[in-house]
Design a protein around this motif. Structure first.
Motif, mmCIF file in Angstrom:
data_model
loop_
_atom_site.group_PDB
_atom_site.id
_atom_site.type_symbol
_atom_site.label_atom_id
_atom_site.label_comp_id
_atom_site.label_asym_id
_atom_site.label_seq_id
_atom_site.Cartn_x
_atom_site.Cartn_y
_atom_site.Cartn_z
ATOM 1 N N GLY A 9 -20.231 0.532 92.044
ATOM 2 C CA GLY A 9 -19.732 0.579 93.414
ATOM 3 C C GLY A 9 -20.469 -0.469 94.212
ATOM 4 N N THR A 13 -20.920 5.174 97.799
ATOM 5 C CA THR A 13 -20.190 6.434 97.599
ATOM 6 C C THR A 13 -19.965 6.738 96.115
ATOM 7 O OG1 THR A 13 -19.153 6.331 99.760
ATOM 8 C CG2 THR A 13 -18.028 7.660 98.102
ATOM 9 N N THR A 14 -19.645 5.720 95.345
ATOM 10 C CA THR A 14 -19.403 5.942 93.905
ATOM 11 C C THR A 14 -20.679 6.482 93.250
ATOM 12 O OG1 THR A 14 -17.918 4.049 93.999
ATOM 13 C CG2 THR A 14 -18.479 4.857 91.816
ATOM 14 N N GLY A 53 -15.607 2.314 92.790
ATOM 15 C CA GLY A 53 -15.017 2.205 94.119
ATOM 16 C C GLY A 53 -13.783 1.314 94.026
ATOM 17 N N TYR A 55 -11.552 -1.711 96.022
ATOM 18 C CA TYR A 55 -11.615 -2.749 97.046
ATOM 19 C C TYR A 55 -10.374 -3.614 96.925
ATOM 20 C CZ TYR A 55 -16.195 -1.059 95.890
ATOM 21 O OH TYR A 55 -17.233 -0.221 95.572
ATOM 22 N N MET A 56 -9.613 -3.672 97.980
ATOM 23 C CA MET A 56 -8.341 -4.421 97.969
ATOM 24 C C MET A 56 -7.490 -4.027 96.757
ATOM 25 S SD MET A 56 -8.743 -6.094 100.663
ATOM 26 C CE MET A 56 -10.070 -6.476 101.751
ATOM 27 N N GLY A 57 -7.451 -2.747 96.521
ATOM 28 C CA GLY A 57 -6.600 -2.226 95.453
ATOM 29 C C GLY A 57 -7.174 -2.290 94.048
ATOM 30 N N CYS A 84 -13.294 6.161 93.808
ATOM 31 C CA CYS A 84 -13.573 6.516 95.202
ATOM 32 C C CYS A 84 -12.782 5.560 96.071
ATOM 33 C CB CYS A 84 -15.057 6.359 95.510
ATOM 34 S SG CYS A 84 -16.059 7.527 94.592
ATOM 35 N N CYS A 85 -11.920 6.100 96.913
ATOM 36 C CA CYS A 85 -11.085 5.231 97.760
ATOM 37 C C CYS A 85 -10.604 5.994 98.987
ATOM 38 C CB CYS A 85 -9.906 4.684 96.966
ATOM 39 S SG CYS A 85 -8.797 5.938 96.309
ATOM 40 N N GLU A 87 -7.404 5.638 100.180
ATOM 41 C CA GLU A 87 -6.004 6.024 99.926
ATOM 42 C C GLU A 87 -5.981 7.463 99.404
ATOM 43 O OE1 GLU A 87 -2.776 4.028 100.052
ATOM 44 O OE2 GLU A 87 -2.538 6.176 100.149
ATOM 45 N N TYR A 96 -3.722 2.619 91.397
ATOM 46 C CA TYR A 96 -5.102 2.131 91.276
ATOM 47 C C TYR A 96 -5.656 2.446 89.883
ATOM 48 C CZ TYR A 96 -5.495 1.685 96.442
ATOM 49 O OH TYR A 96 -5.349 1.345 97.752
ATOM 50 N N GLY A 117 -13.394 7.934 99.743
ATOM 51 C CA GLY A 117 -14.267 6.774 99.924
ATOM 52 C C GLY A 117 -15.119 6.941 101.164
ATOM 53 N N ALA A 118 -16.047 6.024 101.319
ATOM 54 C CA ALA A 118 -16.853 5.912 102.539
ATOM 55 C C ALA A 118 -17.563 7.206 102.935
ATOM 56 C CB ALA A 118 -15.978 5.421 103.680
ATOM 57 N N THR A 129 -17.066 -5.095 107.916
ATOM 58 C CA THR A 129 -17.083 -3.896 107.071
ATOM 59 C C THR A 129 -17.544 -2.697 107.894
ATOM 60 O OG1 THR A 129 -18.002 -5.450 105.508
ATOM 61 C CG2 THR A 129 -17.661 -3.229 104.712
ATOM 62 N N MET A 132 -14.757 -1.338 109.741
ATOM 63 C CA MET A 132 -13.854 -0.663 108.798
ATOM 64 C C MET A 132 -14.420 0.717 108.431
ATOM 65 S SD MET A 132 -12.684 -1.934 105.061
ATOM 66 C CE MET A 132 -12.114 -3.558 105.282
ATOM 67 N N PHE A 133 -15.731 0.757 108.207
ATOM 68 C CA PHE A 133 -16.379 2.017 107.829
ATOM 69 C C PHE A 133 -16.340 3.034 108.968
ATOM 70 C CE2 PHE A 133 -17.849 0.247 103.918
ATOM 71 C CZ PHE A 133 -18.137 1.343 103.129
HETATM 72 C C1 LIG Z 1 -13.769 -4.521 101.637
HETATM 73 C C2 LIG Z 1 -13.210 -3.156 101.355
HETATM 74 C C3 LIG Z 1 -11.948 -3.045 100.801
HETATM 75 C C4 LIG Z 1 -11.390 -1.767 100.538
HETATM 76 N N1 LIG Z 1 -10.135 -1.669 99.993
HETATM 77 C C5 LIG Z 1 -9.624 -0.445 99.747
HETATM 78 C C6 LIG Z 1 -8.311 -0.322 99.181
HETATM 79 O O1 LIG Z 1 -7.627 -1.291 98.875
HETATM 80 N N2 LIG Z 1 -7.822 0.928 98.987
HETATM 81 C C7 LIG Z 1 -8.545 2.048 99.307
HETATM 82 O O2 LIG Z 1 -8.032 3.131 99.113
HETATM 83 N N3 LIG Z 1 -9.802 1.965 99.803
HETATM 84 C C8 LIG Z 1 -10.347 0.743 100.035
HETATM 85 N N4 LIG Z 1 -11.609 0.641 100.555
HETATM 86 C C9 LIG Z 1 -12.424 1.847 100.730
HETATM 87 C C10 LIG Z 1 -13.390 1.967 99.547
HETATM 88 O O3 LIG Z 1 -12.669 2.225 98.372
HETATM 89 C C11 LIG Z 1 -14.410 3.068 99.787
HETATM 90 O O4 LIG Z 1 -15.204 2.690 100.886
HETATM 91 C C12 LIG Z 1 -15.256 3.400 98.585
HETATM 92 O O5 LIG Z 1 -16.154 4.417 98.949
HETATM 93 C C13 LIG Z 1 -16.034 2.213 98.059
HETATM 94 O O6 LIG Z 1 -16.936 2.638 97.070
HETATM 95 P P1 LIG Z 1 -18.514 2.372 97.214
HETATM 96 O O7 LIG Z 1 -18.992 3.057 98.472
HETATM 97 O O8 LIG Z 1 -19.115 2.930 95.981
HETATM 98 O O9 LIG Z 1 -18.688 0.898 97.304
HETATM 99 C C14 LIG Z 1 -12.153 -0.604 100.835
HETATM 100 C C15 LIG Z 1 -13.437 -0.740 101.404
HETATM 101 C C16 LIG Z 1 -13.964 -1.991 101.652
HETATM 102 C C17 LIG Z 1 -15.342 -2.100 102.245
#
Ligand SMILES: Cc1cc2nc3c(=O)[nH]c(=O)nc-3n(C[C@H](O)[C@H](O)[C@H](O)COP(=O)(O)O)c2cc1C
Length: 160
Positions: A9, A13-14, A53, A55-57, A84-85, A87, A96, A117-118, A129, A132-133
């Motif tokens: 990740g 979160t992952t 996690g 990111y952009m699908g 973790c996402c 969506e 995904y 996610g998040a 970011t 976004m968070f």
């Molecule tokens: C740059 C970025 C792109 C993301 N793109 C998606 C996405 O395409 N689809 C989705 O469902 N979540 C998306 N997310 C949410 C992440 O999947 C989510 O924050 C997840 O917890 C990331 O895992 P991590 O915390 O282990 O890095 C995105 C988050 C970030 C910061």
């Protein structure tokens, strides 16, 4: 039965979910961050959990690469997958999974499921970011998803 929990990740979160899974599995579960350990030895594991996690699908490339190159080794183990996402529409999450994992790995998994996610915040957030968070944090609060319960059910499925 030994379990390897392999994950990658970026924002935490992952890893947070991986640690929740580990704490429910007990001493025999080993955490492996694929970002640090690209070629882990999983020969002693009968169960393998793989998480990423999105990111952009897309899942992290470490996870995609690991599953692609180790698919035949994984086929001899009980596997469970998670992403973790943000969506939460099932059909989209399914896409995904199809993109993240080779068909052979995905179809053989005992369970594959999404976790929100998040859930945790990280210092790695740049200003964009961070914004976004902030939005994702609000979405999580509105959704009130029972993560603890979902992790318990996930672990229950793989230990059955
Ligand atoms: C740059 C970025 C792109 C993301 N793109 C998606 C996405 O395409 N689809 C989705 O469902 N979540 C998306 N997310 C949410 C992440 O999947 C989510 O924050 C997840 O917890 C990331 O895992 P991590 O915390 O282990 O890095 C995105 C988050 C970030 C910061």
């Amino acid at each position: 039965m030994k379990t390897c929990i392999l994950y990658a990740g970026k924002y935490g979160t992952t890893e947070h979910i991986a640690k929740m899974i580990q704490s429910k599995l007990g001493n025999d579960a080993v955490l492996i961050n694929l970002t640090d350990q690209k070629k882990p030895d999983i020969s002693a594991a009968e169960r393998v959990v793989i998480g990423s996690g999105v990111y952009m699908g897309k899942a992290r490339k470490e996870v995609r690469h690991f599953c692609k190159t180790r698919a035949s080794e994984l086929s001899s183990k009980r596997t469970a997958l998670y992403l973790c996402c943000m969506e939460n529409v099932e059909a989209e999450v399914e896409k995904y999974f199809q993109k993240a994992f080779p068909e052979a790995v995905l179809s053989k998994a005992i369970v594959h499921r999404r976790f929100p996610g998040a859930l945790v915040r990280s210092q790695k957030e740049g200003w964009m970011t961070r914004a976004m968070f902030e939005r994702m944090r609000q979405t999580n609060a509105e959704r009130k998803e029972p993560v603890e319960q979902w992790v318990a059910a996930f672990v229950e499925t793989i230990t059955r």
